[in-house]
Design an enzyme around this catalytic site. Structure first.
Site, PDB file in Angstrom:
ATOM      1  N   ASP A   4       0.860  -1.183   0.000  1.00 42.89           N
ATOM      2  CA  ASP A   4       0.000   0.000   0.000  1.00 42.89           C
ATOM      3  C   ASP A   4       0.897   1.233   0.000  1.00 42.89           C
ATOM      4  O   ASP A   4       1.866   1.301   0.760  1.00 42.89           O
ATOM      5  CB  ASP A   4      -0.906  -0.008   1.238  1.00 42.89           C
ATOM      6  CG  ASP A   4      -1.920   1.117   1.223  1.00 42.89           C
ATOM      7  OD1 ASP A   4      -3.009   0.915   0.677  1.00 42.89           O
ATOM      8  OD2 ASP A   4      -1.608   2.209   1.744  1.00 42.89           O
ATOM      9  N   ILE A   5       0.585   2.198  -0.865  1.00 43.85           N
ATOM     10  CA  ILE A   5       1.388   3.417  -0.937  1.00 43.85           C
ATOM     11  C   ILE A   5       1.060   4.298   0.268  1.00 43.85           C
ATOM     12  O   ILE A   5      -0.112   4.604   0.525  1.00 43.85           O
ATOM     13  CB  ILE A   5       1.116   4.183  -2.242  1.00 43.85           C
ATOM     14  CG1 ILE A   5       1.418   3.288  -3.448  1.00 43.85           C
ATOM     15  CG2 ILE A   5       1.943   5.463  -2.313  1.00 43.85           C
ATOM     16  CD1 ILE A   5       1.013   3.884  -4.776  1.00 43.85           C
ATOM     17  N   ASN A  34      -2.565  12.896  -3.891  1.00 39.22           N
ATOM     18  CA  ASN A  34      -3.673  13.241  -4.792  1.00 39.22           C
ATOM     19  C   ASN A  34      -4.290  14.588  -4.432  1.00 39.22           C
ATOM     20  O   ASN A  34      -4.552  15.418  -5.301  1.00 39.22           O
ATOM     21  CB  ASN A  34      -4.753  12.158  -4.739  1.00 39.22           C
ATOM     22  CG  ASN A  34      -4.565  11.103  -5.823  1.00 39.22           C
ATOM     23  OD1 ASN A  34      -3.785  11.279  -6.750  1.00 39.22           O
ATOM     24  ND2 ASN A  34      -5.279  10.004  -5.695  1.00 39.22           N
ATOM     25  N   ASP A  41      -1.199   9.509 -10.392  1.00 36.50           N
ATOM     26  CA  ASP A  41      -0.969   8.483 -11.413  1.00 36.50           C
ATOM     27  C   ASP A  41       0.522   8.213 -11.597  1.00 36.50           C
ATOM     28  O   ASP A  41       0.949   7.072 -11.797  1.00 36.50           O
ATOM     29  CB  ASP A  41      -1.572   8.922 -12.750  1.00 36.50           C
ATOM     30  CG  ASP A  41      -3.097   8.945 -12.727  1.00 36.50           C
ATOM     31  OD1 ASP A  41      -3.671   8.385 -11.770  1.00 36.50           O
ATOM     32  OD2 ASP A  41      -3.695   9.513 -13.651  1.00 36.50           O
ATOM     33  N   GLU A  88      -4.587   2.286  -4.468  1.00 30.51           N
ATOM     34  CA  GLU A  88      -3.143   2.410  -4.261  1.00 30.51           C
ATOM     35  C   GLU A  88      -2.547   1.137  -3.679  1.00 30.51           C
ATOM     36  O   GLU A  88      -1.441   1.140  -3.145  1.00 30.51           O
ATOM     37  CB  GLU A  88      -2.838   3.598  -3.343  1.00 30.51           C
ATOM     38  CG  GLU A  88      -3.331   3.464  -1.919  1.00 30.51           C
ATOM     39  CD  GLU A  88      -4.740   4.012  -1.708  1.00 30.51           C
ATOM     40  OE1 GLU A  88      -5.034   4.415  -0.564  1.00 30.51           O
ATOM     41  OE2 GLU A  88      -5.529   4.048  -2.659  1.00 30.51           O
TER      42      GLU A  88
END
Length: 353
Positions: free
Chosen positions: A215-216, A223, A232, A258
């Site tokens: 997971d980012i 964002n 993106d 993500e």
């Protein structure tokens, strides 16, 4: 904790979808919600690009355009319609080929009958002129048969090209249905099919696999602060790091907005942890630069959770343990790799080849 995080994240996507519906004064159809939810989550790059272009040009999305975009990018029948179209073309090609083969078969049969009749007549012919007439007739029949065979050969070659083209179209549809457009990794549908399949195979063979969930960290902040295009860029960066640190047999997928999932066949927990660390380090080593301005946005980090197949595991149970390990890493400060052993459980390593 994983369920709670999923709840918070998806609620934000839902609230964002509602805000877009209100902003564009659109009717709150289920399709409207699905389109804007997907847009907010960033799952469909083609949809996001089309929406952004339309808003840039017109300032808003109209109801008719929203429905058009839904049909183009999200309609459940979209791929089915394309498959039907290709199937119709295949059927037409086969029918034409069968007709050509039938005509050639008829011509060959006629030629055989002509040869048989001429052979019988030639036996009793003494007049040279009649003999010449029969020979001329045989030559003409032979030429017709050769022409028919050449025509069929040409038709077969042409049909071969058409069928190869249709096969390419089918492969493109299959690829699209199983691939995430933004990252070019496999999509969630492919992951769900693959995890079920490899779990069944492991149950039958006793040879296990490892599952990595990543997971980012603080992705929503990227964002919200820098916009979807920068988000993106972050997703592509992580996807590239994943691709560069796995083997050909491994299955890397974009699991959610993500989140990424990686299936590592015949890999034990220790080796999986090394791969997870390699991916984490590769992501952290790259500085993110905003393309439009050249602004340095710092470094991106990811959290990684790992679980290995155990006897009696289902796809759901191993996914649940990997997910718990992932959220253990996030709760411990992020930018970490955690395994199911860090949860206090045990991994049945004797089943992992």
């Amino acid at each position: 904790m994983a369920d709670e995080d999923d709840h918070k994240r998806t609620i934000k996507y839902g609230e964002s979808a509602i805000s877009y519906i209100k902003k564009n004064t659109l009717p709150a159809y289920p399709r409207s919600y699905e389109l804007w939810y997907t847009y907010s989550a960033g799952y469909n790059q083609g949809l996001n690009r089309a929406v952004n272009d339309s808003v840039k040009q017109n300032g808003r999305i109209s109801t008719d355009e929203m429905l058009t975009l839904y049909g183009r990018f999200l309609s459940p029948t979209r791929l089915g319609d394309r498959l039907d179209e290709v199937g119709t073309k295949v059927s037409r090609e086969v029918e034409e080929l069968v007709d050509s083969i039938k005509l050639c078969t008829d011509a060959t049969s006629d030629y055989g009958a002509a040869l048989e009749q001429a052979g019988e007549k030639i036996k009793s012919v003494a007049d040279p002129e009649k003999l010449q007439m029969y020979v001329t007739h045989l030559v003409k029949s032979t030429q017709n048969a050769v022409t028919s065979n050449r025509k069929l050969e040409s038709q077969l070659l042409e049909s071969k090209k058409h069928i190869e083209s249709l096969q390419s179209a089918l492969e493109a549809i299959r690829y699209e249905s199983l691939t995430d457009e933004l990252t070019t990794l496999n999509n969630r549908k492919h992951f769900e099919n693959s995890i079920e399949k490899i779990t069944d195979q492991s149950s039958d063979s006793g040879r296990g696999f490892a599952l990595l969930m990543t997971d980012i960290d603080h992705f929503k902040k990227f964002n919200d602060t820098y916009g979807h295009q920068t988000g993106d860029q972050v997703l592509r960066l992580v996807a590239l790091a994943v691709k560069q640190n796995i083997k050909a047999q491994d299955i890397a997928c974009r699991y959610g907005g993500e989140e990424f999932a990686i299936i590592l066949p015949h890999t034990d927990l220790e080796e999986a942890k090394k791969i997870g660390e390699s991916i984490r380090t590769a992501v952290m080593s790259k500085e993110l630069v905003k393309r439009s301005t050249g602004e340095n946005l710092g470094r991106v980090t990811i959290s990684v959770g790992i679980a290995c197949y155990q006897k009696m595991d289902t796809a759901h149970s191993i996914l649940s343990r990997a997910d718990e390990a992932l959220y253990s890493a996030k709760n411990a400060g992020r930018n970490l790799v955690r395994t199911e052993l860090d949860l206090g459980g045990s991994s049945d390593q004797e089943n992992v080849a």
